[in-house]
Design an enzyme around this catalytic site. Structure first.
Site, PDB file in Angstrom:
ATOM      1  N   ASN A   9       0.864  -1.174   0.000  1.00 56.31           N
ATOM      2  CA  ASN A   9       0.000   0.000   0.000  1.00 56.31           C
ATOM      3  C   ASN A   9       0.906   1.230   0.000  1.00 56.31           C
ATOM      4  OD1 ASN A   9      -1.819   2.029   0.504  1.00 56.31           O
ATOM      5  ND2 ASN A   9      -2.351   1.362   2.588  1.00 56.31           N
ATOM      6  N   TRP A  10       1.014   1.856  -1.165  1.00 58.43           N
ATOM      7  CA  TRP A  10       1.954   2.983  -1.279  1.00 58.43           C
ATOM      8  C   TRP A  10       1.403   4.248  -0.638  1.00 58.43           C
ATOM      9  CZ3 TRP A  10       3.982   2.705  -7.079  1.00 58.43           C
ATOM     10  CH2 TRP A  10       4.594   1.463  -7.269  1.00 58.43           C
ATOM     11  N   LYS A  11       0.114   4.246  -0.305  1.00 59.23           N
ATOM     12  CA  LYS A  11      -0.534   5.431   0.285  1.00 59.23           C
ATOM     13  C   LYS A  11      -0.284   6.664  -0.605  1.00 59.23           C
ATOM     14  CE  LYS A  11      -0.253   3.249   4.750  1.00 59.23           C
ATOM     15  NZ  LYS A  11      -0.168   3.375   6.192  1.00 59.23           N
ATOM     16  N   HIS A  96      -9.469   1.151   4.718  1.00 61.77           N
ATOM     17  CA  HIS A  96      -8.216   1.364   5.451  1.00 61.77           C
ATOM     18  C   HIS A  96      -8.482   2.310   6.625  1.00 61.77           C
ATOM     19  CE1 HIS A  96      -4.189   2.605   6.482  1.00 61.77           C
ATOM     20  NE2 HIS A  96      -3.781   1.502   5.886  1.00 61.77           N
ATOM     21  N   GLU A  98      -6.931   4.712   7.769  1.00 58.70           N
ATOM     22  CA  GLU A  98      -6.739   6.144   7.478  1.00 58.70           C
ATOM     23  C   GLU A  98      -7.978   6.719   6.799  1.00 58.70           C
ATOM     24  OE1 GLU A  98      -3.029   5.550   5.460  1.00 58.70           O
ATOM     25  OE2 GLU A  98      -2.147   4.999   7.387  1.00 58.70           O
ATOM     26  N   GLU A 168      -5.384  -4.793  10.518  1.00 57.19           N
ATOM     27  CA  GLU A 168      -4.368  -3.763  10.742  1.00 57.19           C
ATOM     28  C   GLU A 168      -4.681  -3.012  12.034  1.00 57.19           C
ATOM     29  OE1 GLU A 168      -2.350  -2.681   6.777  1.00 57.19           O
ATOM     30  OE2 GLU A 168      -4.077  -1.379   7.011  1.00 57.19           O
ATOM     31  N   GLY A 174       2.452   2.438  10.775  1.00 61.52           N
ATOM     32  CA  GLY A 174       3.409   3.528  10.606  1.00 61.52           C
ATOM     33  C   GLY A 174       4.084   3.956  11.896  1.00 61.52           C
ATOM     34  N   SER A 214       3.401  -1.932  10.415  1.00 62.43           N
ATOM     35  CA  SER A 214       4.853  -2.019  10.635  1.00 62.43           C
ATOM     36  C   SER A 214       5.416  -3.404  10.353  1.00 62.43           C
ATOM     37  CB  SER A 214       5.207  -1.559  12.054  1.00 62.43           C
ATOM     38  OG  SER A 214       4.811  -0.209  12.247  1.00 62.43           O
ATOM     39  N   GLY A 236       4.982   1.343   4.726  1.00 61.36           N
ATOM     40  CA  GLY A 236       6.329   1.917   4.601  1.00 61.36           C
ATOM     41  C   GLY A 236       7.322   1.025   3.879  1.00 61.36           C
TER      42      GLY A 236
HETATM   43  P1  PGA Z   1       2.808   0.391   7.669  1.00 63.32           P
HETATM   44  O1  PGA Z   1       1.351   0.572   7.015  1.00 63.32           O
HETATM   45  O2  PGA Z   1       3.372  -0.896   7.125  1.00 63.32           O
HETATM   46  O3  PGA Z   1       3.585   1.600   7.206  1.00 63.32           O
HETATM   47  O4  PGA Z   1       2.635   0.356   9.143  1.00 63.32           O
HETATM   48  C1  PGA Z   1       0.518  -0.531   6.787  1.00 63.32           C
HETATM   49  C2  PGA Z   1      -0.803  -0.058   6.224  1.00 63.32           C
HETATM   50  O5  PGA Z   1      -1.332   0.952   6.690  1.00 63.32           O
HETATM   51  O6  PGA Z   1      -1.351  -0.686   5.294  1.00 63.32           O
END
Ligand code: PGA
Length: 251
Positions: A9-11, A96, A98, A168, A174, A214, A236
């Protein structure tokens, strides 16, 4: 046997040029990943056409990070599912944390989006997970159960086959804090039980459940060794082709 998947997931990261470079690097290294492990990348919408081209001929599938809750029309700034299929998206991430947290994504909206995606032939990576307050209050099982039921219980058994669930925990995204393999496994097992309660054990056994938060080369092996953890949704660490592929080699 259910599928093993590592999805990136490049966000909201990379320019189009950087994204194409990253996709090409992932595609080139994907030959190292065994046939039983599927790879997916989810770049921003603006990158999809070029990244699809960069991935051509490789085993890496393309995903969006979201889709609209309407089929078409006057919804400024939104991207419809048929636009995603038209550029070769095989998956979309939905729900997600976010998006739930910053963009008011509700379970009701997720039901609509999930159905539109599935009807268009797009597989859905549905994200669920508790935040820190909910975990500290001991409500993590309840929160995840409710989020899972809210969407999956509206689907048919046939539609369930196109669903991937991603657990998640919000406190691990993150932050560098990973859930321990045991903490993740108990929630994954719970998600599978929730699915089995509606669709039966056999159908639940077939659902791929990813861990996200993470996840990196140093901890992927331990997480993926758990019985109900079928891969990862990587944020990330998906921005570096070497790390991403290293994670995919951790089964
Ligand atoms: P992260 O994000 O690996 O940077 O913690 C995972 C995600 O939100 O899909």
């Amino acid at each position: 046997m259910r599928k093993k998947i590592v999805a990136g997931n490049w966000k909201m990261n990379t320019t189009v040029a950087e994204g194409v470079e990253l996709a090409k690097a992932v595609a080139a290294k994907s030959v190292e990943v065994p046939a039983g492990v599927d790879l997916v990348v989810a770049p921003p919408f603006t990158h999809l056409v070029c990244v699809a081209d960069a991935l051509k001929g490789s085993k890496v599938a393309l995903s969006a990070q979201n889709c609209a809750d309407h089929e078409k029309g006057a919804y400024t700034g939104e991207v419809a599912v048929n636009m995603l299929t038209s550029v070769g998206c095989e998956y979309t991430i939905l729900g997600h944390s976010e998006r739930r947290q910053y963009y008011g994504e509700t379970d009701e909206k997720l039901v609509v989006k999930t159905k539109l995606a599935l009807e268009a032939g797009i597989k859905v990576i549905l994200c669920v997970g508790e935040n820190l307050d909910e975990r500290e209050a001991g409500k993590h099982f309840e929160v995840v159960k409710n989020q899972t039921e809210a969407v999956l219980y509206t689907l048919t058994a046939e539609q369930l086959k196109s669903i991937v669930v991603a657990y998640e925990p919000v406190w691990a995204i993150g932050t560098g804090k990973t859930a321990t393999a045991a903490q993740a496994e108990e929630i994954h097992a719970c998600i599978r039980k929730v699915i089995a309660a509606k669709f039966g054990e056999e159908a639940a056994e077939e659902v791929t459940i990813l861990y996200g938060g993470s996840c990196k080369p140093s901890n992927a092996k331990e997480l993926f060794a758990e019985k109900d953890i079928d891969g990862g949704l990587i944020g990330g660490a998906a921005l570096k082709a070497d790390d991403f592929i290293q994670i995919a080699l951790s089964f």
